[in-house]
Design an enzyme around this catalytic site. Structure first.
Site, PDB file in Angstrom:
ATOM      1  N   ASN A  51       0.836  -1.195   0.000  1.00 17.55           N
ATOM      2  CA  ASN A  51       0.000   0.000   0.000  1.00 17.55           C
ATOM      3  C   ASN A  51       0.877   1.253   0.000  1.00 17.55           C
ATOM      4  O   ASN A  51       1.964   1.269   0.573  1.00 17.55           O
ATOM      5  CB  ASN A  51      -0.912  -0.016   1.236  1.00 17.55           C
ATOM      6  CG  ASN A  51      -1.711   1.246   1.369  1.00 17.55           C
ATOM      7  OD1 ASN A  51      -1.234   2.205   1.981  1.00 17.55           O
ATOM      8  ND2 ASN A  51      -2.892   1.273   0.796  1.00 17.55           N
ATOM      9  N   LEU A  79      -3.767   0.634  -6.781  1.00 19.59           N
ATOM     10  CA  LEU A  79      -3.355  -0.489  -5.950  1.00 19.59           C
ATOM     11  C   LEU A  79      -4.526  -1.432  -5.726  1.00 19.59           C
ATOM     12  O   LEU A  79      -5.680  -1.079  -5.972  1.00 19.59           O
ATOM     13  CB  LEU A  79      -2.812   0.031  -4.616  1.00 19.59           C
ATOM     14  CG  LEU A  79      -1.667   1.045  -4.738  1.00 19.59           C
ATOM     15  CD1 LEU A  79      -1.356   1.668  -3.393  1.00 19.59           C
ATOM     16  CD2 LEU A  79      -0.438   0.395  -5.332  1.00 19.59           C
ATOM     17  N   ALA A  80      -4.241  -2.625  -5.237  1.00 21.97           N
ATOM     18  CA  ALA A  80      -5.285  -3.631  -5.016  1.00 21.97           C
ATOM     19  C   ALA A  80      -6.388  -3.117  -4.096  1.00 21.97           C
ATOM     20  O   ALA A  80      -7.552  -3.474  -4.261  1.00 21.97           O
ATOM     21  CB  ALA A  80      -4.676  -4.905  -4.438  1.00 21.97           C
ATOM     22  N   CYS A  81      -6.032  -2.253  -3.159  1.00 17.29           N
ATOM     23  CA  CYS A  81      -7.002  -1.733  -2.191  1.00 17.29           C
ATOM     24  C   CYS A  81      -7.887  -0.642  -2.786  1.00 17.29           C
ATOM     25  O   CYS A  81      -8.828  -0.178  -2.135  1.00 17.29           O
ATOM     26  CB  CYS A  81      -6.278  -1.185  -0.963  1.00 17.29           C
ATOM     27  SG  CYS A  81      -5.171   0.184  -1.363  1.00 17.29           S
ATOM     28  N   GLY A  82      -7.579  -0.221  -4.021  1.00 20.18           N
ATOM     29  CA  GLY A  82      -8.360   0.821  -4.669  1.00 20.18           C
ATOM     30  C   GLY A  82      -7.730   2.196  -4.569  1.00 20.18           C
ATOM     31  O   GLY A  82      -8.130   3.116  -5.276  1.00 20.18           O
TER      32      GLY A  82
END
Length: 185
Positions: A124, A156-159
């Protein structure tokens, strides 16, 4: 670096980007490299060791060992390798490497590795930009024969959007292929 016939040890740590290591392994094989894999316990929650064993056609070095495990994998795997890649390289692994801690297959291999080491951070943006991670990355850049790839900005994967993305596997392969040029400068 010509990858044909090269022996590459791939260390996989526990981040969502671990799935991209499967694609990286396949790209390296297409270039003629042999690949073995070491995984942290956290990495096994993202990608099963069986996936890497099937793709590499070699047992995976795990903390709990495998049926084919030998007692000195933490020495044998790095001695076998011409290059050690840690993809993805999490904040936890970066901290361990920077401070000489070795308590899982990936960090044990890092400590006993004498070949070039390439780290591809992925995490992150808040973690990536933290003073501790940046200090540890700077320390690792000063280690002999150790290369730290830049983490590009993006989604990122978390948005969230920011630095900390894993480089795409094809970009990692391109970096490796240009590694001899970098070592001469």
């Amino acid at each position: 670096m010509d990858l044909n016939g090269k022996k590459i040890l791939l260390g996989v740590t526990g981040g969502i980007a671990a799935y991209k290591s499967c694609e990286l392994l396949r790209l390296l094989q297409k270039k003629g490299a042999q690949v073995r894999v070491a995984m942290t316990e956290a990495a096994t929650r993202f990608v099963a060791p069986l996936t890497f064993a099937s793709l590499s056609k070699c047992p995976v070095y795990l903390k709990d060992g495998a049926v084919e495990a030998r007692p000195f994998q933490h020495i044998d795997f790095p001695r076998w390798a011409d290059l050690y890649l840690v993809v993805p390289c999490t904040a936890n692994a970066i901290g361990k490497f920077a401070y000489g801690l070795a308590d899982d297959p990936v960090s044990l291999c890092f400590m006993s590795c004498t070949c070039p080491r390439l780290l591809a951070p992925a995490m992150n943006v808040a973690m990536y930009n933290s003073p501790a991670v940046q200090r540890n990355l700077q320390a690792l850049r000063s280690f002999e024969n150790t290369y730290v790839l830049e983490s590009p900005a993006g989604e990122l994967a978390c948005g969230e959007v920011g630095s900390g993305r894993l480089l795409e596997p094809a970009e990692i392969v391109s970096f490796i292929e240009r590694l001899d040029e970098r070592r001469e400068t």
